[in-house]
Write a protein that holds these residues in place. Structure first.
Motif, PDB file in Angstrom:
ATOM      1  N   ILE A  57       0.764  -1.180   0.005  1.00  0.00           N
ATOM      2  CA  ILE A  57      -0.052  -0.027  -0.065  1.00  0.00           C
ATOM      3  C   ILE A  57       0.895   1.491   0.168  1.00  0.00           C
ATOM      4  O   ILE A  57       0.572   2.384  -0.406  1.00  0.00           O
ATOM      5  CB  ILE A  57      -1.039   0.152   1.079  1.00  0.00           C
TER       6      ILE A  57
ATOM      7  N   ASP B 291      -1.110   1.897  -5.506  1.00  0.00           N
ATOM      8  CA  ASP B 291      -2.474   2.829  -5.021  1.00  0.00           C
ATOM      9  C   ASP B 291      -3.659   1.974  -5.754  1.00  0.00           C
ATOM     10  O   ASP B 291      -4.839   2.516  -5.736  1.00  0.00           O
ATOM     11  CB  ASP B 291      -2.430   4.097  -5.753  1.00  0.00           C
TER      12      ASP B 291
ATOM     13  N   ALA C  87      -6.852  -2.056   3.594  1.00  0.00           N
ATOM     14  CA  ALA C  87      -5.786  -2.837   3.869  1.00  0.00           C
ATOM     15  C   ALA C  87      -6.125  -3.246   5.249  1.00  0.00           C
ATOM     16  O   ALA C  87      -6.251  -2.461   6.077  1.00  0.00           O
ATOM     17  CB  ALA C  87      -4.451  -2.579   3.570  1.00  0.00           C
TER      18      ALA C  87
ATOM     19  N   ILE D  24       1.539   6.346   1.661  1.00  0.00           N
ATOM     20  CA  ILE D  24       0.204   5.421   2.095  1.00  0.00           C
ATOM     21  C   ILE D  24      -0.704   6.325   1.742  1.00  0.00           C
ATOM     22  O   ILE D  24      -1.233   7.236   2.684  1.00  0.00           O
ATOM     23  CB  ILE D  24       0.359   4.834   3.330  1.00  0.00           C
TER      24      ILE D  24
ATOM     25  N   THR E  54      -4.152   4.541   1.529  1.00  0.00           N
ATOM     26  CA  THR E  54      -5.134   3.360   1.621  1.00  0.00           C
ATOM     27  C   THR E  54      -5.387   3.015   3.185  1.00  0.00           C
ATOM     28  O   THR E  54      -4.793   3.192   4.081  1.00  0.00           O
ATOM     29  CB  THR E  54      -4.484   2.226   1.339  1.00  0.00           C
TER      30      THR E  54
END
Length: 818
Positions: free
Chosen positions: A671, A675, A680, A731, A733
């Protein structure tokens, strides 16, 4: 579309009240009726002077989450859904099959209810009634899971025993039942002989004459371990020894008149003010509790206590007790470390007549199973792979002279375990077997006892192996020059094996993604599942989703498989969750209740074994060394893209990923470097390679292979550049971090660092710490259940834009109380 299907109402009968119950008494019997999974009541015409309780039952099948309206027209009526009393008129239900019990209290004759009036959907629609339902596995069904944790067979093949584990969610404990069966291996007819409940029984061992079964259990008081025996013919139970701490590794004398065992030495302080470490091993609590081997004489014909004797002085770690009957020798493995980071194993042969010892040093990080040959000249064992192993004998003295000159790590994936042969007299070893793709032993669900090697004669060894994602038995000639014979164990995976003298193997078996059941493999390698006697109610009650292997020519990973939910009438695209392995051992196609739940929720599951896994050949396994995502991140990303292209039903905008331990590390890294993921989850995942290497009890040991000859001061490319914590700014996510408070494999600080980093940057993250839980987060049923419930609801929230389940399982308090 009507998303709720109802099984036609079934009247279960009534219970007449013998006198006028108080409210407390009435509630007590209502709770009993409503929470019973298997209900039998008198004839429906029974009625009493003081009224009757009438009970109906139905099942509801939901393909999607929905709200069910309970239109109770009778004042004194109660509804239970999945054995829980419902005190609201609108009940939210997740996808799956739900049991519904409706109870009425009537002082007159029974009244029929109209299901069309009683139940409607949240949209006010009447439910569709059917005569039968193809049940689907839901979140609440995880509370009913039973697991087989150990099996053993008597040498003569006449008896076998199993340990079955179930959950008591209300008490938040596990229950264990030990069951003894009589077995005819020729026609596979089995008859239950005896069963009883014990506290965490383990290490079942039949005596050489097959007359007794010994095992270890926790005492009723809960403070110490006991060794217990059961007579197979007279079913006489006897506590042979009590007051032990961390007892394990039972081993019978060849004449069945005594038992050897290992336990902690008692001369250790229970309390201390500080800890002084002088070696790396000193940090490990179980290492500091030194071990001894003891012996207890056995006489089940008289009500006498056996004679207890210490056989060895204190040792730091010892395991794998084995008896060489003809020589009257006890064989065991001792681990020593001293000030060195590299562990050394010593196979010790103790003469039980003279108590003289012969100690042979072997070059393995660990050994999991061993058996002495019928001629008593060789020991076959499953151990960590060593460099430059061949099918020719290597003198151990020569091997160590060369190896110890400049040890810089193993340089290979030592978790790609192999079978080795020790020539006792000449102190030389060689590798058995020439099929490089087979990993000896199994990577799943092992208990404290496994017998995975069997000598069929002086020249041939059979052993359990893993070939790709499935189990097999390998027959190898120790003299070499012959191709191994590899026999797949059905079309699935197996665990917890034991061999009978004639070569029949007993184990637990899972195929097509279904729950494990006991099974037998005969000497002709023919498989028989014992499902008639071992009827797993969950195994036969549900319509399980199965998998298909990826058949995509240009994917770079060794192997993967995908579960796709049953096609729905609206042909909506389905989200996908990717699951990654937790270390160097491969994932398998065995039963996974979390995956079945995700499928019921309409989410496809992709399971990947990337480069670095054992079971695909040593060359592939060695790619794990010093990779830490350099190769695997790219190949996983490419594989996911090709799966999306190959399966049009997958919604490429709703991809999730999760993994535990090393799989959590890879999830964190993916992650940070891609993208493509909408959500997650990591379970005990690594975020900072340096802190993991230095703080974990196992980090530096794992690093001897996975970080071979790499250190924080010498390899910034791995320790910094591949650590997700240093890429957290990339990150985007939403991340759910789950971690056991007492995790010593991957310390809690790994998730704490990642959570802190993301929150400082105002990124979406949730962090759940399970109190008192170790790395696996399953020491208590509540932790095991809520861990999986959080994962499902997190993906429901982010992949399906439905936060209802998440809000149900997670409240706004910091302290969550189950």
């Amino acid at each position: 579309m009507n998303d709720v299907i109802q099984l036609k109402w079934q009247y279960k009968g009534c219970m007449s009240l013998p006198y006028e119950y108080s409210d407390e008494e009435l509630n007590e019997v209502i709770e009993q009726l409503g929470s019973s999974k298997y209900l039998t009541l008198p004839d429906e015409h029974s009625k009493g002077k003081y009224g009757s309780l009438h009970v109906w039952h139905t099942k509801l099948l939901l393909e999607e989450a929905n709200t069910v309206n309970l239109n109770n027209y009778i004042e004194q009526s109660w509804t239970f859904i999945n054995q829980e009393l419902v005190d609201e008129s609108h009940k939210y239900l997740p996808p799956g099959t739900h049991d519904l019990i409706y109870i009425e209290f009537l002082k007159n004759n029974r009244m029929d209810i109209n299901p069309q009036q009683y139940l409607t959907t949240g949209q006010g629609e009447h439910l569709k009634e059917v005569n039968s339902i193809q049940a689907k596995y839901g979140i609440h069904n995880m509370l009913d899971i039973e697991d087989y944790v150990e099996c053993a067979a008597s040498p003569d093949g006449e008896f076998f025993s199993i340990i079955k584990k179930s959950q008591d969610f209300e008490a938040n404990t596990y229950n264990y039942e030990l069951i003894l069966y009589k077995l005819n291996v020729h026609n596979n007819v089995i008859v239950p002989v005896w069963s009883a409940r014990y506290k965490e029984p383990h290490t079942m061992r039949f005596s050489p004459d097959s007359k007794y079964l010994a095992f270890i259990t926790i005492s009723n008081e809960g403070y110490w371990d006991e060794i217990v025996s059961i007579g197979t013919h007279n079913i006489l139970e006897k506590i042979l020894l009590s007051g032990l701490h961390n007892a394990n590794n039972l081993c019978w004398e060849g004449n069945s008149l005594g038992l050897f065992f290992i336990c902690d030495d008692s001369d250790q302080p229970d309390e201390y003010s500080s800890l002084h470490y002088q070696s790396l091993a000193d940090r490990m609590p179980w290492w500091r509790k030194q071990k001894v081997i003891g012996h207890i004489t056995f006489d089940n014909t008289h009500n006498t206590r056996g004679v207890l004797q210490r056989i060895t002085p204190k040792m730091y770690d010892v395991n794998n007790l084995h008896i060489a009957k003809e020589r009257n020798e006890l064989i065991y493995i001792e681990e020593q470390r001293g000030n060195l980071s590299e562990p050394y194993l010593y196979i010790t042969i103790l003469n039980l007549n003279s108590y003289e010892k012969r100690v042979i040093k072997v070059p393995h990080a660990f050994i999991t199973s061993m058996q002495i040959s019928p001629c008593n000249n060789y020991i076959a064992y499953i151990g960590s792979r060593i460099e430059n192993d061949t099918e020719n004998f290597i003198k151990l003295k020569d091997y160590f002279n060369e190896k110890e000159k400049n040890f810089k790590g193993y340089g290979i994936n030592i978790y790609d375990t192999k079978v080795y042969l020790l020539d006792i007299e000449n102190e030389a070893i060689k590798k058995i077997g020439n099929d490089e793709c087979v990993q000896a032993s199994i990577p799943i669900g092992t208990s404290r006892i496994n017998q995975e090697i069997y000598w069929s004669d002086n020249d041939h060894v059979n052993y359990i192996g893993t070939l790709k994602s499935q189990s097999c038995i390998v027959s190898a000639n120790i003299k070499g020059g012959h191709l191994d014979k590899v026999f797949p164990i059905g079309k699935g995976v197996s665990k917890n094996h034991c061999f009978i003298n004639e070569g029949t193997c007993l184990f637990f078996y899972s195929y097509d993604g279904k729950p494990f059941v006991p099974a037998l493999l005969n000497t002709k390698f023919q498989l028989t599942t014992l499902t008639e006697e071992f009827e797993n109610k969950l195994g036969v009650a549900f319509n399980w989703d199965t998998y298909e292997y990826l058949n995509i020519s240009d994917i770079q990973i060794p192997e993967g498989w995908i579960y796709i939910p049953e096609k729905k009438k609206n042909l909506k695209k389905t989200p996908l969750v990717v699951y990654l392995y937790g270390g160097a051992s491969p994932l398998t196609t065995g039963f996974d209740d979390l995956h079945q739940c995700l499928l019921t929720h309409g989410i496809a599951v992709l399971v990947l074994n990337p480069s670095g896994c054992a079971g695909y050949g040593s060359q592939v396994a060695n790619l794990h060394v010093n990779d830490w995502g350099k190769k695997t991140v790219q190949e996983i990303s490419h594989t996911i893209q090709r799966v999306i292209e190959t399966y049009p039903i997958i919604d490429e905008t709703s991809i999730g990923i999760y993994g535990g331990s090393y799989g959590g590390f890879l999830s964190n890294l993916l992650i940070a470097q891609t993208d493509i993921f909408k959500a997650a989850c990591t379970i005990g995942g690594i975020s900072n390679i340096t802190s993991y290497w230095g703080s974990s009890y196992f980090g530096y040991l794992y690093g001897l292979s996975a970080l071979s000859n790499s250190y924080p001061w010498s390899n910034k490319d791995i320790f910094v550049d591949q650590s997700p914590i240093y890429l957290s700014q990339q990150i985007n996510t939403p991340l759910l971090l789950l971690h056991g408070e007492k995790d010593v494999n991957v310390p809690l600080t790994e998730s704490e660092q990642m959570f802190t980093s993301l929150k400082i940057q105002n990124k979406e993250a949730s962090f759940v710490v399970f109190q008192g839980e170790p790395h696996s987060i399953k020491s208590k049923p509540s932790a095991h259940y809520y861990q999986k419930a959080y994962i499902i609801s997190w993906f429901e929230k982010h992949l399906k834009n439905d936060s209802t389940l998440w809000d149900k399982f997670i409240d706004q308090n910091i302290e969550q109380v189950y």
